[in-house]
Design a protein around this motif. Structure first.
Motif, PDB file in Angstrom:
ATOM      1  N   VAL A 337       0.843  -1.191   0.000  1.00 24.69           N
ATOM      2  CA  VAL A 337       0.000   0.000   0.000  1.00 24.69           C
ATOM      3  C   VAL A 337       0.881   1.244   0.000  1.00 24.69           C
ATOM      4  CG1 VAL A 337      -1.765   1.311   1.241  1.00 24.69           C
ATOM      5  CG2 VAL A 337      -1.863  -1.197   1.202  1.00 24.69           C
ATOM      6  N   VAL A 338       0.609   2.142  -0.961  1.00 25.09           N
ATOM      7  CA  VAL A 338       1.299   3.427  -1.013  1.00 25.09           C
ATOM      8  C   VAL A 338       0.483   4.423  -0.200  1.00 25.09           C
ATOM      9  CG1 VAL A 338       2.176   5.264  -2.508  1.00 25.09           C
ATOM     10  CG2 VAL A 338       2.193   2.884  -3.296  1.00 25.09           C
ATOM     11  N   ALA A 339       1.086   4.973   0.843  1.00 25.31           N
ATOM     12  CA  ALA A 339       0.333   5.822   1.766  1.00 25.31           C
ATOM     13  C   ALA A 339      -0.072   7.139   1.128  1.00 25.31           C
ATOM     14  CB  ALA A 339       1.147   6.076   3.034  1.00 25.31           C
ATOM     15  N   ARG A 340       0.784   7.769   0.356  1.00 25.07           N
ATOM     16  CA  ARG A 340       0.510   9.093  -0.194  1.00 25.07           C
ATOM     17  C   ARG A 340       0.388   9.029  -1.707  1.00 25.07           C
ATOM     18  NH1 ARG A 340       1.318  14.430   1.299  1.00 25.07           N
ATOM     19  NH2 ARG A 340       2.252  13.834   3.271  1.00 25.07           N
ATOM     20  N   ARG A 341      -0.698   9.583  -2.226  1.00 26.35           N
ATOM     21  CA  ARG A 341      -0.888   9.654  -3.665  1.00 26.35           C
ATOM     22  C   ARG A 341       0.003  10.745  -4.240  1.00 26.35           C
ATOM     23  NH1 ARG A 341      -5.692   7.170  -5.145  1.00 26.35           N
ATOM     24  NH2 ARG A 341      -5.667   8.315  -7.105  1.00 26.35           N
ATOM     25  N   MET A 342       0.645  10.446  -5.374  1.00 26.82           N
ATOM     26  CA  MET A 342       1.533  11.432  -5.987  1.00 26.82           C
ATOM     27  C   MET A 342       0.750  12.579  -6.628  1.00 26.82           C
ATOM     28  SD  MET A 342       4.492  10.417  -5.227  1.00 26.82           S
ATOM     29  CE  MET A 342       5.453  11.496  -6.275  1.00 26.82           C
ATOM     30  N   ALA A 343      -0.364  12.271  -7.285  1.00 30.38           N
ATOM     31  CA  ALA A 343      -1.171  13.299  -7.944  1.00 30.38           C
ATOM     32  C   ALA A 343      -2.285  13.745  -7.004  1.00 30.38           C
ATOM     33  CB  ALA A 343      -1.762  12.756  -9.245  1.00 30.38           C
ATOM     34  N   VAL A 352      -5.240  19.512   5.511  1.00 33.58           N
ATOM     35  CA  VAL A 352      -5.924  18.409   6.189  1.00 33.58           C
ATOM     36  C   VAL A 352      -4.980  17.734   7.186  1.00 33.58           C
ATOM     37  CG1 VAL A 352      -6.974  16.137   5.836  1.00 33.58           C
ATOM     38  CG2 VAL A 352      -7.546  18.034   4.305  1.00 33.58           C
ATOM     39  N   HIS A 353      -3.701  17.618   6.836  1.00 34.88           N
ATOM     40  CA  HIS A 353      -2.728  17.040   7.759  1.00 34.88           C
ATOM     41  C   HIS A 353      -2.645  17.879   9.037  1.00 34.88           C
ATOM     42  CE1 HIS A 353       0.391  13.984   8.167  1.00 34.88           C
ATOM     43  NE2 HIS A 353       1.170  14.894   8.731  1.00 34.88           N
ATOM     44  N   GLN A 354      -2.609  19.194   8.873  1.00 39.42           N
ATOM     45  CA  GLN A 354      -2.569  20.078  10.038  1.00 39.42           C
ATOM     46  C   GLN A 354      -3.887  20.022  10.806  1.00 39.42           C
ATOM     47  OE1 GLN A 354      -1.305  24.034   9.086  1.00 39.42           O
ATOM     48  NE2 GLN A 354      -1.609  24.806  11.166  1.00 39.42           N
ATOM     49  N   TRP A 355      -4.996  19.902  10.087  1.00 38.42           N
ATOM     50  CA  TRP A 355      -6.303  19.778  10.739  1.00 38.42           C
ATOM     51  C   TRP A 355      -6.337  18.528  11.621  1.00 38.42           C
ATOM     52  CZ3 TRP A 355     -11.235  18.197   7.539  1.00 38.42           C
ATOM     53  CH2 TRP A 355     -12.321  18.061   8.412  1.00 38.42           C
ATOM     54  N   LEU A 384      -1.622  10.442  11.354  1.00 37.22           N
ATOM     55  CA  LEU A 384      -2.317  11.680  11.005  1.00 37.22           C
ATOM     56  C   LEU A 384      -2.936  11.596   9.611  1.00 37.22           C
ATOM     57  CD1 LEU A 384       0.003  14.525  12.357  1.00 37.22           C
ATOM     58  CD2 LEU A 384      -2.107  13.642  13.348  1.00 37.22           C
ATOM     59  N   ARG A 385      -2.261  10.927   8.683  1.00 39.80           N
ATOM     60  CA  ARG A 385      -2.844  10.757   7.344  1.00 39.80           C
ATOM     61  C   ARG A 385      -4.133   9.947   7.417  1.00 39.80           C
ATOM     62  NH1 ARG A 385       2.555  10.695   5.191  1.00 39.80           N
ATOM     63  NH2 ARG A 385       2.780   8.490   5.666  1.00 39.80           N
ATOM     64  N   ALA A 386      -4.125   8.892   8.219  1.00 39.17           N
ATOM     65  CA  ALA A 386      -5.335   8.076   8.364  1.00 39.17           C
ATOM     66  C   ALA A 386      -6.448   8.864   9.034  1.00 39.17           C
ATOM     67  CB  ALA A 386      -5.017   6.813   9.164  1.00 39.17           C
ATOM     68  N   LEU A 387      -6.104   9.663  10.043  1.00 36.55           N
ATOM     69  CA  LEU A 387      -7.114  10.474  10.716  1.00 36.55           C
ATOM     70  C   LEU A 387      -7.655  11.552   9.774  1.00 36.55           C
ATOM     71  CD1 LEU A 387      -8.689  11.290  13.218  1.00 36.55           C
ATOM     72  CD2 LEU A 387      -6.690  12.600  13.976  1.00 36.55           C
ATOM     73  N   GLY A 388      -6.774  12.194   9.003  1.00 36.54           N
ATOM     74  CA  GLY A 388      -7.235  13.178   8.027  1.00 36.54           C
ATOM     75  C   GLY A 388      -8.157  12.560   6.987  1.00 36.54           C
ATOM     76  N   ASN A 389      -7.868  11.322   6.594  1.00 33.03           N
ATOM     77  CA  ASN A 389      -8.726  10.605   5.652  1.00 33.03           C
ATOM     78  C   ASN A 389     -10.123  10.421   6.230  1.00 33.03           C
ATOM     79  OD1 ASN A 389      -8.895   9.242   3.085  1.00 33.03           O
ATOM     80  ND2 ASN A 389      -9.014   7.324   4.221  1.00 33.03           N
ATOM     81  N   ARG A 390     -10.178  10.104   7.524  1.00 31.57           N
ATOM     82  CA  ARG A 390     -11.479   9.927   8.181  1.00 31.57           C
ATOM     83  C   ARG A 390     -12.222  11.261   8.310  1.00 31.57           C
ATOM     84  NH1 ARG A 390     -12.948   5.567  11.090  1.00 31.57           N
ATOM     85  NH2 ARG A 390     -11.600   4.566   9.543  1.00 31.57           N
ATOM     86  N   TRP A 391     -11.499  12.327   8.628  1.00 29.59           N
ATOM     87  CA  TRP A 391     -12.148  13.637   8.743  1.00 29.59           C
ATOM     88  C   TRP A 391     -12.745  14.078   7.416  1.00 29.59           C
ATOM     89  CZ3 TRP A 391     -14.078  15.384  12.813  1.00 29.59           C
ATOM     90  CH2 TRP A 391     -13.429  15.412  14.039  1.00 29.59           C
ATOM     91  N   LEU A 392     -12.051  13.809   6.310  1.00 29.24           N
ATOM     92  CA  LEU A 392     -12.582  14.189   4.996  1.00 29.24           C
ATOM     93  C   LEU A 392     -13.866  13.432   4.664  1.00 29.24           C
ATOM     94  CD1 LEU A 392      -9.339  14.486   2.842  1.00 29.24           C
ATOM     95  CD2 LEU A 392     -10.901  16.334   3.464  1.00 29.24           C
ATOM     96  N   GLU A 393     -13.925  12.179   5.074  1.00 30.25           N
ATOM     97  CA  GLU A 393     -15.153  11.400   4.844  1.00 30.25           C
ATOM     98  C   GLU A 393     -16.334  12.025   5.582  1.00 30.25           C
ATOM     99  OE1 GLU A 393     -16.842   6.821   5.528  1.00 30.25           O
ATOM    100  OE2 GLU A 393     -14.815   7.377   6.165  1.00 30.25           O
TER     101      GLU A 393
END
Length: 422
Positions: A337-343, A352-355, A384-393
């Motif tokens: 699994v690639v954690a961060r999308r390049m595009a 969102v990361h700071q949020w 934090l990336r996983a938490l930001g992903n949840r916040w966006l949802e």
């Protein structure tokens, strides 16, 4: 239908025109000027009178060229440069004319699932511009503060003792602007220090003068006279620049609140007494209802998403746009699994990361989610990336349903989904 492919640049643009029947029919170059863009629009409308049937593919979604094409009524389809690069052939040779031809073929391919650009409105465009400027100014502040601290450590230790943990305080910066060396500050009388503090609206001028006296009397290592002379102008310059950045960011923050809520915040509770819904960003109150989102951070997130949340068919589309959604690669026995999308939109991703980080102290379930990721041997940034992903949802659902965020409701739904007792 008419397809237009553009390889854009700062001074000129390579253009390719094509139709369904004949493919690419002509290629030419236009200047980045009003006359050049007007000539392109006129040439395209001669071939296809209906502007809605003119599809334009280019490798950017911002700029004056894009705005001119949207004003002409054309359908603009921005693409990632990697999509064009993959179609250049085995040698992957970069050529502006060939890239324009490839973009034209992409515009003519109706089976290519390209997203139509939905432009920001006036409120969204201003909010995005201010948010990006404020984010760049924050980076400049950190850079200047680090440089100023390094200079003060070698030539002006009393200033660091006086500032404590808040070197960027306006009173400290004005003091450095007026007395950029320790000897000049020591030569100032108590009356001058009290008058200086009073002019800067300091709450306790006499107490400020006492703190300056204590800082000057504190023992410190000797400084070099030649360094003091060399650094004095740089210290004053850094103080002036930091004061200007501070004032600009204060003005931007005030404007962000106005755009989000439709009026200026007033009073000690910083509320909008008479909001104008027509001047408020759509869903601005929804953004501000989330824990961890103040005026600045909410403006950055809202400005990058724009007024039209319906451009994202699902919460996953918004997550991918922000670069928060992980990418799975499976081939044969390989599975990772690639954690961060390049595009992705890096401005939105950074916000969102700071949020996610700011929400840790304001949301109980967010802290629990983060701690669970850390306990599972995930790194701080991965958590934090996983938490930001949840916040966006959650944000996508609130924006599409036009409801404010409710922490208690979300916790109840989360416990129900996890099979926990209420």
């Amino acid at each position: 239908m008419l397809g237009i492919g553009i390889d854009w640049a700062e001074e000129f643009h390579d253009v390719a025109l094509g139709t369904d029947e004949k493919g690419v029919i002509e290629q030419f170059r236009i200047a980045h000027s009003p006359n050049g863009v007007a000539a392109l629009v006129e040439r395209a409308l001669r071939l296809e009178p209906d502007p809605a049937e003119i599809r334009v593919v280019l490798e950017t979604r911002h700029g004056l060229l894009v705005e001119a094409l949207l004003d002409a009524g054309f359908t603009v389809l921005p693409v990632n440069p990697d999509l064009v690069a993959r179609r250049r052939g085995p040698a992957r040779k970069k050529d502006d004319t060939e890239d324009a031809r490839i973009c034209c073929l992409l515009a003519l391919d109706r089976h290519q699932t390209l997203k139509t650009l939905i432009p920001h409105g006036e409120l969204g465009g201003e909010l995005r511009a201010i948010g990006r400027d404020d984010e760049r100014a924050a980076r400049d502040q950190r850079r200047l503060l680090n440089r100023l601290r390094a200079d003060l450590q070698t030539t002006y230790p009393a200033a660091l003792a006086l500032a404590g943990t808040d070197l960027g305080a306006p009173t400290v910066l004005r003091l450095l602007e007026r007395w950029p060396t320790q000897d000049e500050l020591a030569a100032a009388s108590r009356e001058e220090l009290v008058a200086f503090a009073r002019a800067g609206r300091h709450g306790w001028p006499d107490r400020f003068a006492d703190r300056v006296t204590e800082a000057l009397a504190a023992p410190s290592l000797p400084t070099r006279d030649y360094l003091v002379r060399a650094k004095a102008a740089g210290i004053r310059l850094a103080a002036v620049q930091l004061l200007a950045l501070h004032e600009a960011r204060r003005g931007w923050e005030q404007r962000m609140g106005e755009l989000l809520l439709g009026g200026r915040r007033t009073g000690r509770d910083h509320t909008v007494t008479d909001p104008d819904p027509g001047k408020a960003f759509p869903g601005g109150d929804i953004y501000l209802s989330f824990p961890g989102l103040g005026d600045r951070l909410a403006a950055r997130v809202a400005g990058e998403i724009g007024e039209h949340i319906d451009q994202f068919d699902s919460s996953n589309g918004l997550q991918c746009y922000a670069g928060r959604a992980p990418v799975t690669r499976r081939s044969g026995k390989s599975d990772f699994v690639v954690a961060r999308r390049m595009a992705h939109n890096r401005y939105l991703g950074d916000a969102v990361h700071q949020w996610a980080f700011c929400s840790l102290t304001q949301s109980g379930w967010a802290r629990e989610f983060y701690d669970a990721k850390i306990a599972a041997k995930k790194s701080h940034h991965n958590a934090l990336r996983a938490l930001g992903n949840r916040w966006l949802e959650i944000l996508w659902h609130c924006l599409t349903r036009r409801v404010l965020y409710d922490e208690d409701l979300h916790v109840a739904n989360r416990n129900r989904a996890l099979g926990r007792a209420a």
